[in-house]
Design an enzyme around this catalytic site. Structure first.
Site, PDB file in Angstrom:
ATOM      1  N   GLU A  48       0.838  -1.216   0.000  1.00  0.00           N
ATOM      2  CA  GLU A  48       0.000   0.000   0.000  1.00  0.00           C
ATOM      3  C   GLU A  48       0.868   1.259   0.000  1.00  0.00           C
ATOM      4  OE1 GLU A  48      -3.029  -0.171  -0.572  1.00  0.00           O
ATOM      5  OE2 GLU A  48      -3.665  -2.150   0.093  1.00  0.00           O
ATOM      6  N   ASN A  52       1.261   4.010  -3.032  1.00  0.00           N
ATOM      7  CA  ASN A  52       1.005   5.446  -2.849  1.00  0.00           C
ATOM      8  C   ASN A  52       2.123   6.285  -3.468  1.00  0.00           C
ATOM      9  OD1 ASN A  52      -1.438   5.308  -1.586  1.00  0.00           O
ATOM     10  ND2 ASN A  52      -0.654   5.603   0.502  1.00  0.00           N
ATOM     11  N   ARG A 106      -8.158   3.395  -8.077  1.00  0.00           N
ATOM     12  CA  ARG A 106      -7.738   3.397  -6.677  1.00  0.00           C
ATOM     13  C   ARG A 106      -8.989   3.359  -5.795  1.00  0.00           C
ATOM     14  NH1 ARG A 106      -4.249   1.026  -6.613  1.00  0.00           N
ATOM     15  NH2 ARG A 106      -3.842   1.568  -4.484  1.00  0.00           N
TER      16      ARG A 106
END
Lengths: 146, 108
Positions: A48, A52, A106
């Site tokens: 994760e 990002n 997303r």
């Protein structure tokens, strides 16, 4: 609490490196003999944080992502994911579930998953300077008679 | 990440195989959308039995699939999800939108 081992890896923000990042941290953390669940939690959180960086920190260019991971003598692991990208204007907003500035590929759940899978998640960011995500997770000691 | 699909009696079934992350998600979404447009199924089943890793990118893939399916009046179901995948999906409350069935436990 003393550091007993550490690694530092650096790679370009290409999405293909997301798999490499979580695998590398997974192999490093394996020294603590985690359960499959603990290992899965950590790999998911790293995935994760690195995603990002790929999607948000360097939206129109490639940049460097650095991962520092440490093992401490209390059987915990510390992981820092560092980028020098665009930074986050409003960290509280970015951490809200379902909030995303990404496209509809997303889900806006990245920080929520990091928070629910790790013991501690801290975010430091400066717009225009970059973002550092610092995570901590304790690994249970297993009574294997070692 | 590999994606296989089959269409039978109005049901479009996808088999996801491998690691479903952001790197894989773009291609998966494009393939899923193309297949839905081609077959216009009554319902869509996504089989996660072969998925070895999934992060929040899988949530976005399922939401997009469900949205596309509800556009043509059909439902989306997830089967074969491991406890780990269910945990990721439940973090986002996907279980309120999409029916999720866990991996079958085979006993000897």
């Amino acid at each position: 609490m003393k550091e007993t081992n550490s690694i530092k890896i650096e790679f370009l923000s290409r999405s293909v490196n997301e798999g490499l990042a979580r695998a590398a941290v997974g192999v490093f953390v394996s020294q603590l003999d985690p359960t499959l669940d603990e290992l899965g939690d950590i790999k998911t959180a790293v995935s994760e944080a690195v995603t990002n960086c790929v999607v948000h920190a360097y939206p129109d260019c490639l940049g460097k992502i650095t991962i520092k991971a440490q093992i401490f003598d209390d059987n915990s692991v510390g992981i820092e994911i560092i980028d020098h990208g665009v930074g986050i204007e409003d960290i509280d907003k970015a951490r809200e579930p379902l909030f995303t500035t990404g496209n509809d590929e997303r889900s806006g759940m990245g920080f929520s998953i990091m928070e629910s899978f790790m013991d501690q998640v801290r975010v430091r960011s400066k717009p225009g300077r970059g973002t550092t995500v610092i995570m901590r997770r304790r690994i249970s000691r297993r009574s294997t008679g070692k | 990440m590999k994606l296989e699909s089959e269409f039978d009696s109005g049901i479009l079934r996808f088999y996801f195989i491998g690691e479903l992350d952001h790197h894989a998600a773009g291609d998966v979404v494009r393939s899923v959308e193309k297949a839905i447009e081609r077959y216009m199924p009554r319902s869509c089943v996504v089989d996660f039995t072969g998925v070895t890793f999934m992060d929040s990118s899988g949530i976005a893939v399922l939401l997009k699939t469900a949205r596309r399916m509800s556009g043509c009046g059909g439902g989306t179901h997830v089967v074969g999800a491991s406890p780990r995948i269910i945990r990721v999906l439940n973090t986002a409350g996907i279980n309120k939108i999409i029916e999720i069935q866990a991996q079958e436990v085979h006993t000897a």
